[in-house]
Design a protein around this motif. Structure first.
Motif, PDB file in Angstrom:
ATOM      1  N   ARG A  49       6.682   2.156  -6.480  1.00 30.88           N
ATOM      2  CA  ARG A  49       6.254   3.386  -7.165  1.00 30.88           C
ATOM      3  C   ARG A  49       4.744   3.366  -7.279  1.00 30.88           C
ATOM      4  N   CYS A  50       4.126   4.440  -6.778  1.00 30.93           N
ATOM      5  CA  CYS A  50       2.667   4.535  -6.802  1.00 30.93           C
ATOM      6  C   CYS A  50       2.222   5.194  -8.099  1.00 30.93           C
ATOM      7  N   SER A  51       1.316   4.546  -8.804  1.00 31.46           N
ATOM      8  CA  SER A  51       0.848   5.118 -10.071  1.00 31.46           C
ATOM      9  C   SER A  51      -0.260   6.133  -9.841  1.00 31.46           C
ATOM     10  N   ASN A  52      -0.741   6.254  -8.621  1.00 33.15           N
ATOM     11  CA  ASN A  52      -1.785   7.243  -8.326  1.00 33.15           C
ATOM     12  C   ASN A  52      -1.174   8.595  -7.936  1.00 33.15           C
ATOM     13  N   CYS A  53      -0.247   8.612  -6.974  1.00 34.71           N
ATOM     14  CA  CYS A  53       0.296   9.891  -6.486  1.00 34.71           C
ATOM     15  C   CYS A  53       1.766  10.087  -6.899  1.00 34.71           C
ATOM     16  N   TRP A  54       2.340   9.126  -7.578  1.00 37.91           N
ATOM     17  CA  TRP A  54       3.707   9.228  -8.105  1.00 37.91           C
ATOM     18  C   TRP A  54       4.772   9.271  -7.012  1.00 37.91           C
ATOM     19  N   THR A  80       0.839  -1.197   0.000  1.00 35.02           N
ATOM     20  CA  THR A  80       0.000   0.000   0.000  1.00 35.02           C
ATOM     21  C   THR A  80       0.878   1.252   0.000  1.00 35.02           C
ATOM     22  N   CYS A  81       0.490   2.234  -0.802  1.00 38.42           N
ATOM     23  CA  CYS A  81       1.267   3.479  -0.882  1.00 38.42           C
ATOM     24  C   CYS A  81       1.266   4.188   0.467  1.00 38.42           C
ATOM     25  N   SER A  82       2.446   4.646   0.906  1.00 36.45           N
ATOM     26  CA  SER A  82       2.561   5.287   2.220  1.00 36.45           C
ATOM     27  C   SER A  82       1.968   6.698   2.221  1.00 36.45           C
ATOM     28  N   LEU A  83       1.642   7.234   1.043  1.00 36.69           N
ATOM     29  CA  LEU A  83       1.032   8.564   0.983  1.00 36.69           C
ATOM     30  C   LEU A  83      -0.471   8.482   0.724  1.00 36.69           C
ATOM     31  N   CYS A  84      -0.868   7.852  -0.373  1.00 35.64           N
ATOM     32  CA  CYS A  84      -2.282   7.928  -0.772  1.00 35.64           C
ATOM     33  C   CYS A  84      -3.061   6.666  -0.429  1.00 35.64           C
ATOM     34  N   GLY A  85      -2.385   5.603  -0.030  1.00 37.80           N
ATOM     35  CA  GLY A  85      -3.087   4.389   0.369  1.00 37.80           C
ATOM     36  C   GLY A  85      -3.499   3.488  -0.776  1.00 37.80           C
TER      37      GLY A  85
END
Ligand SMILES: [Zn+2]
Length: 212
Positions: free
Chosen positions: A24-29, A2-7
């Protein structure tokens, strides 16, 4: 993962410098190190204490000026600010005092008392890359800032040219979160900011919007 910023569920995991595991998160980069690589609090404090940059070191002042100079046009005399994550030696707060602005400082390891009042501006130089929980830190920063206040962030952003397999910025074990320019667009829309200025590839000046 899970992304540590946007979840969001992170779509891509890969190896960086020295085999460091990254996501690498494809939602919040956001690119972030695998949570297993996060240093202990003791290791963090030890390393930050080594970064004891003296304020009579002109090179360090020049470095901080990269964040200070683009911020000054947004400040008025009498404003009060905060040097967030100042480390063991709050040089930037002193530079702001010398420039005519009142500036307090905070660091979770060295100066852990947060100001009681909301601030007109906040400087966060070389600290976003240390955030294990960037959403919680942004929430705290936003709570500390007055409406219309400015938040200046200095952190080395990654971009499409960044070669993660050989990026020096990853080598510091306390660097865990790496922001793209688009990550700041995500932060703005989630936490209510607008981008004022993006001087160079490290600094960004944000303004807190008034939520109606
Ligand atoms: Zn994300």
């Amino acid at each position: 993962m899970t992304c540590s910023l946007c979840g969001s569920e992170v779509g891509e995991s890969f190896s960086g410098t020295e085999g460091i595991k990254l996501h690498r998160c494809s939602n919040c980069w956001l690119v972030f190190k695998d949570p297993e690589l996060q240093p202990s609090a003791e290791e963090e404090e030890y390393r930050y204490a080594q970064h004891n940059n003296s304020d009579d070191c002109p090179g360090y002042r020049d470095f901080l000026n990269q964040a200070l100079e683009p911020t000054l046009p947004y400040l008025d005399f009498g404003m009060e600010g905060l040097d967030f994550g100042c480390g063991p030696n709050p040089v930037l707060a002193r530079m702001l005092d010398e420039a005519g602005y009142s500036c307090t400082y905070y660091d979770p390891f060295f100066f852990p008392d947060l100001p009681d009042d909301r601030q007109d501006f906040i400087m966060a130089t070389e600290c976003f890359e240390h955030f294990f929980a960037p959403a919680a830190e942004m929430k705290l920063l936003t709570a500390l800032l007055r409406p219309h206040g400015t938040l200046t962030v200095m952190t080395h952003r990654w971009d499409e040219e960044t070669d993660f397999s050989n990026w020096w910025y990853l080598r510091d074990p306390t660097h865990v979160s790496f922001f793209h320019r688009k990550t700041f667009d995500y932060l703005c829309s989630r936490f209510g900011y607008q981008v004022e200025e993006v001087p160079g590839d490290k600094v960004i000046v944000l303004r807190k919007m008034v939520v109606v």
